[in-house]
Design an enzyme around this catalytic site. Structure first.
Site, PDB file in Angstrom:
ATOM      1  N   GLN A  62      80.129  25.536 -14.959  1.00 46.52           N
ATOM      2  CA  GLN A  62      79.848  26.351 -13.767  1.00 46.52           C
ATOM      3  C   GLN A  62      80.998  27.291 -13.430  1.00 46.52           C
ATOM      4  O   GLN A  62      80.970  27.957 -12.392  1.00 46.52           O
ATOM      5  CB  GLN A  62      79.560  25.449 -12.560  1.00 46.52           C
ATOM      6  CG  GLN A  62      78.349  24.563 -12.722  1.00 46.52           C
ATOM      7  CD  GLN A  62      77.031  25.340 -12.826  1.00 46.52           C
ATOM      8  OE1 GLN A  62      76.956  26.532 -12.491  1.00 46.52           O
ATOM      9  NE2 GLN A  62      75.995  24.685 -13.303  1.00 46.52           N
ATOM     10  N   LYS A 109      74.368  29.524 -19.245  1.00 48.58           N
ATOM     11  CA  LYS A 109      74.739  29.751 -17.846  1.00 48.58           C
ATOM     12  C   LYS A 109      75.611  30.990 -17.713  1.00 48.58           C
ATOM     13  O   LYS A 109      76.057  31.347 -16.620  1.00 48.58           O
ATOM     14  CB  LYS A 109      75.483  28.534 -17.294  1.00 48.58           C
ATOM     15  CG  LYS A 109      74.638  27.260 -17.279  1.00 48.58           C
ATOM     16  CD  LYS A 109      75.407  26.117 -16.685  1.00 48.58           C
ATOM     17  CE  LYS A 109      74.826  24.767 -17.016  1.00 48.58           C
ATOM     18  NZ  LYS A 109      73.555  24.478 -16.345  1.00 48.58           N
ATOM     19  N   ASP A 137      85.220  20.355 -17.490  1.00 51.41           N
ATOM     20  CA  ASP A 137      83.837  20.762 -17.691  1.00 51.41           C
ATOM     21  C   ASP A 137      83.691  22.121 -16.997  1.00 51.41           C
ATOM     22  O   ASP A 137      83.628  22.200 -15.777  1.00 51.41           O
ATOM     23  CB  ASP A 137      82.925  19.698 -17.074  1.00 51.41           C
ATOM     24  CG  ASP A 137      81.478  20.151 -16.993  1.00 51.41           C
ATOM     25  OD1 ASP A 137      81.186  21.329 -17.281  1.00 51.41           O
ATOM     26  OD2 ASP A 137      80.626  19.318 -16.624  1.00 51.41           O
ATOM     27  N   HIS A 159      78.665  16.238 -12.882  1.00 52.61           N
ATOM     28  CA  HIS A 159      77.331  16.304 -13.479  1.00 52.61           C
ATOM     29  C   HIS A 159      77.178  15.087 -14.400  1.00 52.61           C
ATOM     30  O   HIS A 159      78.168  14.599 -14.948  1.00 52.61           O
ATOM     31  CB  HIS A 159      77.251  17.597 -14.300  1.00 52.61           C
ATOM     32  CG  HIS A 159      75.911  17.908 -14.900  1.00 52.61           C
ATOM     33  ND1 HIS A 159      75.451  17.308 -16.051  1.00 52.61           N
ATOM     34  CD2 HIS A 159      74.943  18.773 -14.524  1.00 52.61           C
ATOM     35  CE1 HIS A 159      74.253  17.805 -16.353  1.00 52.61           C
ATOM     36  NE2 HIS A 159      73.917  18.687 -15.442  1.00 52.61           N
ATOM     37  N   CYS A 175      71.146  16.624 -11.471  1.00 54.53           N
ATOM     38  CA  CYS A 175      71.901  15.825 -12.458  1.00 54.53           C
ATOM     39  C   CYS A 175      73.260  15.426 -11.904  1.00 54.53           C
ATOM     40  O   CYS A 175      74.266  15.415 -12.628  1.00 54.53           O
ATOM     41  CB  CYS A 175      72.062  16.559 -13.788  1.00 54.53           C
ATOM     42  SG  CYS A 175      70.509  16.963 -14.559  1.00 54.53           S
TER      43      CYS A 175
HETATM   44  N1  7TS Z   1      78.320  20.264 -16.534  1.00 58.14           N
HETATM   45  C1  7TS Z   1      77.989  20.987 -15.454  1.00 58.14           C
HETATM   46  C2  7TS Z   1      78.997  21.183 -14.363  1.00 58.14           C
HETATM   47  C3  7TS Z   1      76.718  21.555 -15.375  1.00 58.14           C
HETATM   48  O1  7TS Z   1      76.404  22.290 -14.308  1.00 58.14           O
HETATM   49  C4  7TS Z   1      75.796  21.344 -16.417  1.00 58.14           C
HETATM   50  C5  7TS Z   1      74.394  21.868 -16.337  1.00 58.14           C
HETATM   51  C6  7TS Z   1      76.204  20.620 -17.531  1.00 58.14           C
HETATM   52  C7  7TS Z   1      77.474  20.081 -17.548  1.00 58.14           C
HETATM   53  C8  7TS Z   1      75.341  20.434 -18.709  1.00 58.14           C
HETATM   54  O2  7TS Z   1      75.165  21.642 -19.368  1.00 58.14           O
HETATM   55  P1  7TS Z   1      74.198  21.760 -20.625  1.00 58.14           P
HETATM   56  O3  7TS Z   1      74.141  23.225 -20.895  1.00 58.14           O
HETATM   57  O4  7TS Z   1      74.830  21.008 -21.727  1.00 58.14           O
HETATM   58  O5  7TS Z   1      72.884  21.177 -20.202  1.00 58.14           O
HETATM   59  N2  7TS Z   1      73.928  22.027 -15.011  1.00 58.14           N
HETATM   60  C9  7TS Z   1      72.657  22.249 -14.624  1.00 58.14           C
HETATM   61  C10 7TS Z   1      72.321  22.456 -13.279  1.00 58.14           C
HETATM   62  O6  7TS Z   1      73.112  22.461 -12.357  1.00 58.14           O
HETATM   63  N3  7TS Z   1      70.997  22.647 -13.190  1.00 58.14           N
HETATM   64  O7  7TS Z   1      70.474  22.576 -14.425  1.00 58.14           O
HETATM   65  C11 7TS Z   1      71.495  22.321 -15.321  1.00 58.14           C
END
Ligand code: 7TS
Length: 413
Positions: free
Chosen positions: A210, A233, A207, A130, A371
């Site tokens: 997910q 999430k 990370d 990501h 992303c």
């Molecule tokens: N890393 C992964 C693997 C992610 O899926 C996401 C967000 C992030 C980092 C960033 O997370 P945040 O909470 O700091 O924004 N992924 C997604 C997605 O797949 N669709 O919208 C956000």
């Protein structure tokens, strides 16, 4: 909730009732919410915990002598303890509360890597990441003269372990990989990568954005040095998250933001920083959000991560088969070890058009590059449609998705 036997499928119908947002019609159809990788819905217990906090306990934390401040502090720090248990960190000092995965990764890039790296050093990531696990490393490379090295993937969307390990060298100073890819759902071979990096004394960040809603995560069993994830999430509020860091590493890192709460003493001659984990938590935190995140952890633990993983694995199999059986549908991301996500392309229908037509039939998916533009580049597509599952999804949701895609195909025929 009672604890049925491990591995049994959770009673999804019961879980589903816990999530009020799922009980609605969109465009005259029951909502089939399949955008959980972007943000999952919240159970009533999380909504209630946040509302109760606002109604009865709201005050600032760590500083008041009065009752409400004590209650707020207790609820906030209680959530930290739940999060420690949840990922089996060795100490609550290792749980830094952040605004989300993005903040956690940036913190490590700036506080761990920036002071240590220089020209000739390398940070190793994968092609699957990501943007949150790419851009902070590019920035720190620019700041220090270090280089970013990217491990390749294959046509299934898997990191080739041999190739990855072949890129580890004495130049490698840091490894950062997703535990589970957001665009493709690939589960990376984290244990092998961490073991190999450890042998060479290289710290590893996972990370876990997910991973945490879908599988039991034990940071000590994994052996990683940092683990970042987001509350929104995993059925918690937005603007919350955790950076787990091994205590010995966090201890040696400078704070990355200055302000209230992260100090013990300030004078114009200098400042003494607070102890862990507060050294990394400058300013008033997202107290209500963290209280909600604690309730989300309770919910996940109550349902049981093993049962959730079992249910989702079965449902992902069903979804992959149903999508794969449709004519003119190309599945993007067919890793042998996957969780909760399927990306796909339907004929030459633009993913955004497909997403809009699906929305008109009550089906919520995400479309675009997710992303993860380098992943899209690898597969030679500008974007995909992506259906992503959570514990409350059912075969009925998948059937509704498939029916909606068939309708889109008829419209575009
Ligand atoms: N890393 C992964 C693997 C992610 O899926 C996401 C967000 C992030 C980092 C960033 O997370 P945040 O909470 O700091 O924004 N992924 C997604 C997605 O797949 N669709 O919208 C956000």
């Amino acid at each position: 909730m009672s604890q049925p036997q491990a591995q049994a499928r959770p009673d999804v119908a019961d879980c589903r009732r816990d999530f009020p947002a799922l009980d609605q019609q969109v465009s005259g159809h029951p909502l089939a919410y399949l955008d959980n990788a972007a943000s999952s819905q919240q159970p009533q217990s999380v909504i209630d915990a946040v509302a109760r906090y606002h109604r009865e306990d709201h005050a600032n934390v760590h500083r008041g002598v009065h009752t409400l401040s004590h209650r707020a502090t207790e609820a906030f720090e209680g959530a930290r303890d739940k999060l420690r248990d949840f990922i089996n960190a060795a100490s609550r000092n290792e749980i830094v509360l952040t605004s989300g995965t993005t903040e956690g990764i940036n913190l490590v890039a700036q506080s761990y890597c920036r002071p240590r790296l220089g020209a000739g050093d390398e940070i190793l990531i994968t092609h699957l990441e990501h943007h949150s696990n790419i851009v902070p490393w590019q920035q720190v490379c620019e700041q220090t003269g270090a280089s970013l090295v990217v491990a390749p993937i294959n046509e299934r969307g898997e990191v080739e372990l041999d190739q990855f390990l072949g890129l580890l060298s004495e130049k490698t100073r840091f490894v950062a990989i997703s535990h589970v890819s957001n665009a493709l759902g690939t589960i990376n071979p984290a244990t092998d990568i961490i073991a190999a990096a450890k042998e060479r004394g290289i710290p590893v960040l996972l990370d876990g954005a997910q991973a945490v809603p879908h599988m039991a995560v034990d940071v000590q069993a994994l052996g990683c040095d940092f683990y970042a994830f987001s509350g929104h999430k995993m059925f918690g509020p937005t603007g919350t998250g955790v950076l787990y860091g091994r205590e010995s590493l966090l201890d040696a890192m400078p704070p990355w933001q200055g302000g209230g709460d992260m100090i013990l003493e300030v004078s114009f001659d200098g400042t003494t920083y607070n102890e862990l984990p507060y050294k990394f938590e400058a300013g008033t935190p997202n107290i209500s959000g963290v209280v909600g995140l604690g309730a989300a952890v309770d919910y996940l633990v109550d349902v049981g991560l093993d049962r959730i993983a079992g249910h989702e694995e079965q449902l992902l199999g069903y979804m992959t088969q149903r999508l794969g059986d449709l004519p003119d549908v190309r599945l993007i991301g067919t890793a042998r070890n996957k969780a909760s996500v399927q990306s796909f392309i339907v004929g030459d229908i633009h993913p955004h058009d497909l997403g809009t037509i699906l929305d008109h039939q009550g089906v919520a998916i995400r479309t675009g590059h997710h992303c993860a533009m380098p992943v899209m580049d690898y597969f030679g597509v500008p974007g995909t449609a992506r259906a992503s599952l959570a514990l409350y999804n059912t075969e009925g949701d998948v059937d509704q998705l498939v029916t909606a895609i068939e309708k889109a195909q008829r419209l575009f025929a």
